[in-house]
Scaffold this active site. Structure first.
Site, short mmCIF file in Angstrom:
data_model
loop_
_atom_site.label_atom_id
_atom_site.label_comp_id
_atom_site.label_asym_id
_atom_site.label_seq_id
_atom_site.Cartn_x
_atom_site.Cartn_y
_atom_site.Cartn_z
N HIS A 93 -32.01 -12.51 -31.82
CA HIS A 93 -31.09 -13.19 -32.73
C HIS A 93 -30.17 -12.15 -33.37
O HIS A 93 -30.55 -10.98 -33.54
CB HIS A 93 -31.89 -13.95 -33.81
N GLU A 140 -23.83 -17.15 -29.95
CA GLU A 140 -23.52 -17.30 -31.38
C GLU A 140 -22.66 -16.13 -31.85
O GLU A 140 -23.18 -15.02 -32.01
CB GLU A 140 -24.81 -17.25 -32.22
#
Ligand code: G3P
Length: 221
Positions: A93, A140
């Site tokens: 992430h 993202e």
């Protein structure tokens, strides 16, 4: 196509940690029989409690380390995570970057078919991760994370370009997109752009009425 995914990352939000994580997971579980695959990505501290009290909600870990059981202080060891309820994991992430080697070793260690969602900041990183064959890649753009504008509005081409690039490397890898996703319109746009779902956090975790937001997110699917 399999059910579209709505993957909610609880991060370490106070509204989604410990007892509030249990409450949010209960709300999400109400959608487990719907047309979406609803996934709660929870803190390692909350895996056991949430998976124990939810019968139908899919629960993932926010990170795992490629270490075994033994002399590894403070790492998130996969076998124990699985025994405590992890049914999948995200990795790399934007808020917890790791090397490609970390992702590769982790995938070698995990059981066959265990869902792994590798996050990518851009098309190039997505392509490199696709070579490793994770179940999902979530694109993202870091600068849009936590903001009010969805990636599907601010940078739709990063979603469609990631889909094309990843599929050209490995057609089995499924693509999610995230950053700033807030509502059902963002979800349908993501699907229109070729993604199979969304990865989001603040739109749900910071909402005054998380249940209504969840309802809206699934409304257009
Ligand atoms: O993991 C999801 C995330 O990084 C996106 O966060 O708050 O922009 O939905 P948010």
């Amino acid at each position: 196509m399999d059910k579209p995914l709505v993957v909610v990352n609880f991060k370490t939000y106070s509204s989604a940690s410990a007892s509030t994580a249990d409450v949010l997971a209960e709300k999400m579980e109400q959608f487990s029989d719907s047309n979406v695959r609803m996934v709660a990505v929870v803190s390692a501290f909350d895996l056991h409690s949430i998976s124990n009290s939810s019968n139908n909600l899919e629960v993932w870990s926010q990170h795992l380390d490629p270490v075994g059981q033994g002399s590894f202080t403070g790492w998130l060891e996969p076998e124990t995570a699985i025994s405590r309820g992890a049914q999948g994991t995200i990795i790399n992430h934007a808020e917890h970057k790791v090397s490609l080697e970390h992702v590769k070793k982790l995938m070698e260690q995990l059981p066959e078919g265990f869902p792994v969602c590798a996050c990518a900041a851009d098309v190039e990183e997505a392509k490199a991760l696709a070579e490793l064959g994770p179940t999902f890649i979530a694109v993202e753009p870091p600068e849009l994370i936590g903001g009010d504008i969805s990636v599907t509005t601010a940078d739709p081409s990063i979603v469609s370009d990631t889909v094309a690039a990843v599929k050209s490397v490995n057609s089995n890898v499924r693509i999610l997109c995230g950053a700033g996703v807030k509502n059902g319109k963002d979800v349908s746009k993501a699907i229109e752009l070729g993604a199979e779902g969304v990865l989001l956090a603040s739109g749900v975790t910071k909402a005054d009425d998380a249940l209504s937001v969840l309802q809206d997110l699934v409304s257009s699917i």
